[in-house]
Design an enzyme around this catalytic site. Structure first.
Site, PDB file in Angstrom:
ATOM      1  N   VAL A  27      -3.708  -6.919  -2.428  1.00 43.96           N
ATOM      2  CA  VAL A  27      -3.598  -7.840  -1.238  1.00 43.96           C
ATOM      3  C   VAL A  27      -4.811  -8.947  -1.717  1.00 43.96           C
ATOM      4  O   VAL A  27      -4.190  -9.882  -0.315  1.00 43.96           O
ATOM      5  CB  VAL A  27      -2.898  -7.522  -0.083  1.00 43.96           C
ATOM      6  CG1 VAL A  27      -1.419  -6.646  -0.001  1.00 43.96           C
ATOM      7  CG2 VAL A  27      -3.585  -6.220   0.537  1.00 43.96           C
ATOM      8  N   GLY A  34      -1.267   7.989   1.072  1.00 45.56           N
ATOM      9  CA  GLY A  34      -0.657   8.175   2.789  1.00 45.56           C
ATOM     10  C   GLY A  34       0.797   7.555   3.389  1.00 45.56           C
ATOM     11  O   GLY A  34       1.631   7.764   2.734  1.00 45.56           O
ATOM     12  N   TYR A  58     -15.035  -2.419  10.162  1.00 49.56           N
ATOM     13  CA  TYR A  58     -13.707  -1.179  10.432  1.00 49.56           C
ATOM     14  C   TYR A  58     -13.135  -1.712  11.245  1.00 49.56           C
ATOM     15  O   TYR A  58     -11.799  -2.510  11.395  1.00 49.56           O
ATOM     16  CB  TYR A  58     -13.743  -0.335   9.472  1.00 49.56           C
ATOM     17  CG  TYR A  58     -12.415   0.258   9.870  1.00 49.56           C
ATOM     18  CD1 TYR A  58     -11.252  -0.110   8.828  1.00 49.56           C
ATOM     19  CD2 TYR A  58     -11.805   1.039  10.891  1.00 49.56           C
ATOM     20  CE1 TYR A  58      -9.911   0.643   8.346  1.00 49.56           C
ATOM     21  CE2 TYR A  58     -10.473   2.281  10.537  1.00 49.56           C
ATOM     22  CZ  TYR A  58      -9.462   1.890   9.713  1.00 49.56           C
ATOM     23  OH  TYR A  58      -8.628   1.681   9.678  1.00 49.56           O
ATOM     24  N   GLU A 106      -5.680   9.687   2.294  1.00 46.76           N
ATOM     25  CA  GLU A 106      -6.558   9.077   1.709  1.00 46.76           C
ATOM     26  C   GLU A 106      -7.182   8.767   1.419  1.00 46.76           C
ATOM     27  O   GLU A 106      -8.818   8.485   1.294  1.00 46.76           O
ATOM     28  CB  GLU A 106      -6.163   9.031   0.125  1.00 46.76           C
ATOM     29  CG  GLU A 106      -4.974  10.250  -0.795  1.00 46.76           C
ATOM     30  CD  GLU A 106      -5.272   9.082  -2.177  1.00 46.76           C
ATOM     31  OE1 GLU A 106      -5.134   8.711  -2.761  1.00 46.76           O
ATOM     32  OE2 GLU A 106      -4.243   9.808  -3.090  1.00 46.76           O
ATOM     33  N   GLY A 140       1.072  -1.372   0.115  1.00 45.97           N
ATOM     34  CA  GLY A 140      -0.123   0.268   0.328  1.00 45.97           C
ATOM     35  C   GLY A 140       1.173   1.399   0.021  1.00 45.97           C
ATOM     36  O   GLY A 140       0.470   2.313   0.538  1.00 45.97           O
TER      37      GLY A 140
END
Ligand code: NDP
Ligand code: 8X3
Length: 260
Positions: free
Chosen positions: A67, A19, A159, A195, A15
């Protein structure tokens, strides 16, 4: 005991197109680490790689990787060029949140994406990389968890569940490798302006920026510097868990928002 010198290390970061992952790529390259960089947005990876090689002269292998795709994760790790095969540090950063609806109004696609990325993706990458770490009897896995792995908030059920899972996995990995020199850490930030909120709100930039209104959030670089700290402790020291909050945030419920 001396701290770990990153110049001799190969660091795999997931990633890195934005960020915290992007900031980690810069911060570890500044320290002279050789990097394996992965994300889905290949154009960003290419630009980042050119920039880091120019600025720091480090060796970089990069590749497009989702991923969530387990066979692709296996192939990515299996097909690493010889110079990059022995991974010293894995930074499991790829992750996202989607939506803020209560479960009874939840969007199934959002749930699947969070669970598949934040839990299953992290597991796929860890499995593929930790196998090599156990074989060579060394390594460090650093998971990017969250304050959302410590406290739940309304609308964040799924989340938060994924980040509670990251904390559970970090503890489990640490226990499973305790008879080796391998270290496992989780770095758990509060609000970081990246982001992340734009992704959470499916591109609604106004709603995203309101998340940080009136307070000073962490920057991605703040988190990357903490990750470098964790990675460079002497070999006998493992920072098992680091919670990193903006001074303006005391919990997921308590933030100091100034009105002027
Ligand atoms: P960003 O949205 O800025 O970056 C997320 C990164 O994850 C991007 O590079 C994105 O790349 C990558 N990514 C997302 N899905 C996948 C996938 N399926 N496969 C590969 N890469 C993927 O957010 P942050 O930098 O803030 O988030 C990084 C991590 O930090 C996440 O795990 C997040 O949960 C965590 N975190 C964030 C906080 C915050 O307030 N911002 C606080 C606490 C934790 P691409 O789209 O190109 O694949
Ligand atoms: C991101 C922080 O509080 O938005 O993990 O869930 S929070």
């Amino acid at each position: 005991m001396s701290s770990v010198n990153l110049r001799t290390k190969t660091v795999f970061i997931t990633g890195v197109s934005s960020g915290i992952g992007l900031a980690c790529a810069h911060t570890f390259a500044e320290q002279g680490a050789n990097l394996i960089l992965a994300a889905r947005r290949l154009d960003r990876l290419q630009a980042l790689t050119t920039d880091l090689i120019e600025k720091h002269g480090v060796a970089i292998h990069f590749g497009e990787l989702d991923v969530r795709n387990q066979p692709a994760v296996e192939r990515f790790v299996e097909n690493l060029p010889p110079f990059f095969k022995a991974i010293d540090i894995l930074i499991n950063n790829a992750g996202l949140s989607r939506g803020l609806e209560p479960v009874h109004n939840g969007k199934l696609d959002d749930w699947e994406e969070m669970i598949d990325t934040n839990i299953k993706g992290l597991l796929y990458v860890s499995r593929a990389v930790m196998r090599g770490m156990v074989e060579k009897n060394s390594g460090h896995v650093i998971n990017i968890g969250s304050i959302a792995g410590h406290q739940v908030y309304p609308g964040g059920s799924v989340y938060c569940a994924t980040k509670f899972a990251v904390r559970a996995l970090s503890e489990g990995f640490m226990m499973e490798t305790v008879n080796t020199p391998i270290r496992v850490s989780t770095v758990d930030p509060g609000m970081v302006e990246t982001e992340f909120s734009i992704v959470r709100y499916h591109g609604d930039e106004g709603r995203a920026s309101a998340t940080y209104k009136g307070l000073t959030p962490l920057s991605a670089v703040d988190v990357a510097e903490a990750v470098v700290f964790v990675a460079t402790r002497p070999a006998h020291v493992n920072v098992a868990e680091m919670v990193l909050l903006p001074t303006d945030q005391a919990s997921v419920y308590h933030a100091n928002r100034r009105t002027t």
